[in-house]
Design a protein around this motif. Structure first.
Motif, mmCIF file in Angstrom:
data_model
loop_
_atom_site.group_PDB
_atom_site.id
_atom_site.type_symbol
_atom_site.label_atom_id
_atom_site.label_comp_id
_atom_site.label_asym_id
_atom_site.label_seq_id
_atom_site.Cartn_x
_atom_site.Cartn_y
_atom_site.Cartn_z
ATOM 1 N N GLY A 102 0.801 -1.204 0.000
ATOM 2 C CA GLY A 102 0.000 0.000 0.000
ATOM 3 C C GLY A 102 0.839 1.260 0.000
ATOM 4 N N ASN A 103 0.165 2.392 0.256
ATOM 5 C CA ASN A 103 0.807 3.699 0.204
ATOM 6 C C ASN A 103 0.683 4.487 1.493
ATOM 7 N N ASP A 104 0.281 3.851 2.578
ATOM 8 C CA ASP A 104 0.126 4.535 3.850
ATOM 9 C C ASP A 104 1.480 4.874 4.464
ATOM 10 N N ARG A 105 1.461 5.907 5.333
ATOM 11 C CA ARG A 105 2.633 6.282 6.104
ATOM 12 C C ARG A 105 2.268 6.374 7.581
ATOM 13 N N PRO A 106 3.052 5.779 8.492
ATOM 14 C CA PRO A 106 4.234 4.965 8.215
ATOM 15 C C PRO A 106 3.878 3.724 7.383
ATOM 16 N N PRO A 107 4.794 3.283 6.563
ATOM 17 C CA PRO A 107 4.466 2.175 5.661
ATOM 18 C C PRO A 107 4.210 0.884 6.423
ATOM 19 N N PRO A 108 3.174 0.171 6.042
ATOM 20 C CA PRO A 108 2.907 -1.119 6.674
ATOM 21 C C PRO A 108 3.750 -2.222 6.047
ATOM 22 N N TYR A 109 4.439 -2.954 6.903
ATOM 23 C CA TYR A 109 5.225 -4.105 6.455
ATOM 24 C C TYR A 109 4.469 -5.367 6.848
#
Length: 122
Positions: A102-109
């Protein structure tokens, strides 16, 4: 099930190059839905993001490590690699590869490798 596995030498001498490879199973590195990251954790310290490579081969690096870091990929082997030049003992850490979705911040790992311990010592 997606799996990531780091591999490479566990001991590197100062001034030499640290090289690690992450092998991805159960997922495609050419999918635009994912990005592929290197993250490290020095002893007694927190996680430090190092850099990322996307499905087109574009790379982005932490400003503090940019001058010494290179990330590459081999899509035929479903692998991506890390090179860290001119290492010092402060580069001793557990090195992780991780998938970003995805493009969320903080980036989901969503998936991580188990980590590779690398010691920089003469």
């Amino acid at each position: 099930q997606v799996q990531l596995q780091e591999s490479g030498p566990g001991l590197v001498k100062p001034s030499q190059t640290l090289s690690l490879t992450c092998t991805v199973s159960g997922g495609s590195m050419t999918s635009s839905a994912y990005r592929w990251n290197w993250i490290r954790q020095p002893p007694g310290k927190g996680l430090e993001w190092m850099g990322v490579i996307d499905n087109d081969g574009n790379t982005y690096y932490s400003p503090s490590l940019k001058s010494r870091t290179s990330i590459s990929r081999d899509t035929s082997k479903n692998q991506f690699s890390l090179q860290l030049n001119s290492v010092t003992p402060e580069d001793t850490a557990v090195y992780y590869c991780a998938r970003e979705v995805g493009n969320d911040r903080p980036p989901p790992y969503d998936y991580w490798g188990q980590g590779a311990r690398v010691t920089v010592s003469s």
